[in-house]
Design a protein around this motif. Structure first.
Motif, mmCIF file in Angstrom:
data_model
loop_
_atom_site.group_PDB
_atom_site.id
_atom_site.type_symbol
_atom_site.label_atom_id
_atom_site.label_comp_id
_atom_site.label_asym_id
_atom_site.label_seq_id
_atom_site.Cartn_x
_atom_site.Cartn_y
_atom_site.Cartn_z
ATOM 1 N N ASP A 1 0.847 -1.194 0.000
ATOM 2 C CA ASP A 1 0.000 0.000 0.000
ATOM 3 C C ASP A 1 0.886 1.249 0.000
ATOM 4 O O ASP A 1 0.802 2.084 -0.906
ATOM 5 N N GLU B 1 0.223 14.945 -0.913
ATOM 6 C CA GLU B 1 1.125 16.039 -1.248
ATOM 7 C C GLU B 1 0.665 17.383 -0.696
ATOM 8 O O GLU B 1 -0.525 17.661 -0.595
ATOM 9 N N ARG C 1 -2.730 19.794 -0.968
ATOM 10 C CA ARG C 1 -3.943 19.003 -1.085
ATOM 11 C C ARG C 1 -4.973 19.451 -0.047
ATOM 12 O O ARG C 1 -4.638 19.678 1.108
ATOM 13 N N ASP D 1 -8.640 11.182 2.644
ATOM 14 C CA ASP D 1 -7.258 11.530 2.967
ATOM 15 C C ASP D 1 -7.006 11.411 4.461
ATOM 16 O O ASP D 1 -5.942 10.976 4.905
ATOM 17 N N ARG E 1 -13.676 2.489 -8.289
ATOM 18 C CA ARG E 1 -12.895 3.715 -8.134
ATOM 19 C C ARG E 1 -12.275 4.108 -9.470
ATOM 20 O O ARG E 1 -11.768 3.238 -10.181
ATOM 21 N N ARG F 1 -9.948 7.256 -11.718
ATOM 22 C CA ARG F 1 -9.269 8.531 -11.918
ATOM 23 C C ARG F 1 -10.045 9.287 -12.975
ATOM 24 O O ARG F 1 -10.609 8.679 -13.882
ATOM 25 N N VAL G 1 -9.394 2.471 -11.412
ATOM 26 C CA VAL G 1 -8.222 2.153 -10.604
ATOM 27 C C VAL G 1 -8.430 0.718 -10.143
ATOM 28 O O VAL G 1 -9.065 0.461 -9.137
ATOM 29 N N ASN H 1 -4.308 2.960 -0.897
ATOM 30 C CA ASN H 1 -3.851 4.011 -1.803
ATOM 31 C C ASN H 1 -4.843 4.270 -2.934
ATOM 32 O O ASN H 1 -4.850 5.339 -3.517
ATOM 33 N N THR H 2 -5.739 3.303 -3.195
ATOM 34 C CA THR H 2 -6.766 3.560 -4.216
ATOM 35 C C THR H 2 -7.709 4.686 -3.770
ATOM 36 O O THR H 2 -8.319 5.352 -4.593
ATOM 37 N N VAL I 1 -6.853 7.470 -2.255
ATOM 38 C CA VAL I 1 -6.301 8.801 -2.524
ATOM 39 C C VAL I 1 -5.951 8.982 -4.002
ATOM 40 O O VAL I 1 -5.839 10.091 -4.478
ATOM 41 N N GLN I 2 -5.820 7.861 -4.730
ATOM 42 C CA GLN I 2 -5.475 7.995 -6.147
ATOM 43 C C GLN I 2 -6.687 8.167 -7.031
ATOM 44 O O GLN I 2 -6.568 8.526 -8.195
ATOM 45 N N SER I 3 -7.873 7.890 -6.504
ATOM 46 C CA SER I 3 -9.065 7.984 -7.335
ATOM 47 C C SER I 3 -9.799 9.274 -7.042
ATOM 48 O O SER I 3 -9.654 9.861 -5.979
#
Lengths: 400, 400
Positions: A146, A155, A158, A164, B352, B354, B363, B371-372, B374-376
């Motif tokens: 992960d 980052e 944000r 988050d 999810r 992007r 994603v 981490n999916t 925060v990445q989506s």
């Protein structure tokens, strides 16, 4: 006194407010209070997440190689070696030919490299029949898969969402460094204004702009400092703005809807500092003023609430975002126009629209009406290079 | 103990939480504190708004009839009778053949029925030359045209936006009756959980769900009451939920990611009250529990944060909205899928994605990864009746 009277495009006004936005201070807040705050520093994982190889299902941890060729007809038979308990710090070890029950989220015993879902297994005495093969890594999240220790998870810049904040908790952050909330002075000018609690006499109107601007600032992450109503008088306005500059990071002065009043605001700003923009090619909202004094931005908004609000959305939003070093994130939707929207080339028009079933209907009528603010769902922007938009066109609606 | 084990469609789960949502209390707050609160009663205009006929431009108030035929070549000539001052309570009166200067927002003198913009006028001694005709009512907002005294301006159930707050001020409201903020108890269960400040040993993970659920509740207008981590133990969980029910209006219990733990949560809810839903046809998030005790909703969320968050968005959002008697208002955008999304008929999948330049990219990867989150940028819903979505399809993305 030199007033800058050229009407500038909206893009230039936005660039100007971003350029003059003072950099934010920083403060540290508890993670539970950090929602919608702007990260002032990158946030890193302190350790590998997860900290161990973890099962993503309820099932049996196995050597994947032991399950090759397993099926309904000829199941693999593995020796049952007990259960991994949740939160147990040592999941033990298994040898080839054996297996261990692992609940979802549980740690894999050393040796195991996959998990077979419980649906495909059957416990028979000291053995487990496995009716399906698994590949190495199947139903497993590996240690550090992960986030790796030291990796940037979120980052700087944000705006922290609930997701988050959940992820920050997972990587061990309970206090975060965020941009300080900018203090925005709110001044309403106009001899016709009376407080909201007053019963206006003929010729008088209540000060709606203080509330409109203040709650816009709150919504966009600032702290409004309500400085009240100031008569349309040079000295009074100068004293009010000078005082606001001492206690606030930026000042919004609304009102001055007539030309005389606008000139008063502009000349007071010139007296205290400089006027950078006086007039924007936007409708409504043309008589907007952007200035600076003591390194602090001052924006003079049109007096009418409906016009003031368009400028808040089109320009001030960018100022507030820049003051916490992030970018404007807008709620938008696409919709099909039900009617033509005429416009003048060289000017960005912001037209209030209703939105129903993916169709946007302009709320025409007198732009001076407040009720258009509550009857519309957002704004359609007619770019400066267009002479209007056509019925049936797909447009972006800025939801407000 | 009778557990309700039928997996229900998402729509039925939503209906269930809306049905069991307890009605909110009311409280009165100052208008400056009312942003994003939900109106508990219709809000009416106390007086006509505006309270007088008002000019929407800088110009000359006239009898429109006096300007018929006026043009560049043959202007109408009207006698200048002074200026209306802003905020002056008596704008006076004009006779036919005369005019008065009125700034934007100023009151029309009695007799006048239109205003000619200053751009089309020229003052020459005691006279004003008018180079353009105006129709009756032109450049004027009439008394009560915005809102009539007694008219409903904002309806009960409305979530107050900055625009609404500006309009409320205009109609004389400085305190508003709003739905009380629901208190939502937040419990995380699991023997593997440690507080965010702890350094997890192998087999342990930090409690991300309390933060995830709590900040989701805050964002949606509730007040989270953090009740900490409870071991996966019937008695401990029963005590924690019973205590939460005394001080909260609803309870979210997350965790219980393994089947054993889920059964514990369900049987504790059955002990205290009743389980209404045990299993939703949603992926991820199937093992969700909806129950009620002491007239208060209890939702059992999946243990993994990524799954829990999908259920917060798809189901709990509706509970929170119903608890303040409003409806969920979602940020959505439309985008074109870049890849196929396979799915199973009979189950709502939330994938999810992007989003970049109007294109949504799933994603994929292990659903158990944080981490999916925060990445989506959001979720694409695959309706239960579909077997998947195709690349190139236009889909709605629920921005989260």
């Amino acid at each position: 006194m030199s007033l800058f009277l050229r009407v500038v495009p909206v893009g230039e006004a936005v660039e100007t407010v971003r350029r003059i936005a003072p950099p934010p201070g920083r403060e540290e807040v508890s993670l539970v209070d950090a929602l919608h705050r702007v990260l002032a520093a990158d946030l890193r994982a302190d350790i590998d997440i997860p900290g161990f190889d973890r099962s993503t299902v309820d099932g049996y941890a196995v050597y994947a190689a032991d399950t090759v060729g397993a099926g309904e007809a000829i199941p693999a038979m593995l020796r049952y070696r007990g259960r991994v308990t949740m939160g147990g710090t040592d999941p033990g070890e298994i040898a080839p030919g054996s297996c261990v029950y692992v609940p979802t989220g549980g740690a894999l015993p050393r040796g195991a490299d996959a998990v077979v879902m419980i649906e495909y297994c059957e416990r028979v005495g000291d053995d487990v029949l496995v009716r399906r093969p698994v590949a190495p890594g199947e139903n497993v999240v590996l240690r550090g898969e992960d986030f790796r220790a030291g990796e940037v998870v979120l980052e700087r810049g944000r705006v922290l969402s609930p997701r988050d904040i959940g992820v920050a908790a997972a990587v061990g952050v309970d206090r975060v460094s965020v941009a300080a909330v900018p203090r925005i002075g709110i001044i309403s000018t106009g001899d016709e204004l009376v407080p909201v609690t007053a019963s206006p006499r003929p010729g008088e109107v209540r000060d709606a702009n203080s509330y409109l601007c203040g709650s816009f600032v709150t919504e966009r992450g600032g702290r409004p400092i309500y400085l009240g109503i100031v008569r349309d008088d040079r000295e009074a306005l100068e004293a009010a703005i000078a005082s606001a500059l001492r206690e606030c990071d930026a000042v919004l002065v609304s009102g001055g809807s007539s030309k005389d009043e606008r000139d008063t605001t502009a000349s007071v700003i010139t007296e205290l500092g400089e006027v950078l923009v006086h007039g924007i090619a936007i409708s409504p909202g043309k008589p907007t003023i952007i200035g600076r004094a003591n390194g602090r931005p001052i924006v003079g908004l049109p007096g009418h609430p409906a016009s003031a609000f368009v400028v808040l959305v089109a320009v001030v939003d960018h100022l507030l975002a820049a003051m916490v070093q992030t970018r404007v994130s807008r709620r938008t939707t696409t919709a099909r126009l039900t009617q033509n929207i005429p416009s003048a080339r060289g000017r960005e028009d912001y037209v209030r629209v209703r939105v129903e079933d993916g169709r946007a209907t302009p709320v025409f009528g007198k732009s001076g009406l407040l009720n258009t603010l509550v009857q519309s769902a957002g704004l359609v922007r007619v770019p400066a290079g267009r002479e209007g938009l056509e019925a049936g066109e797909e447009v972006e609606v800025i939801l407000w």
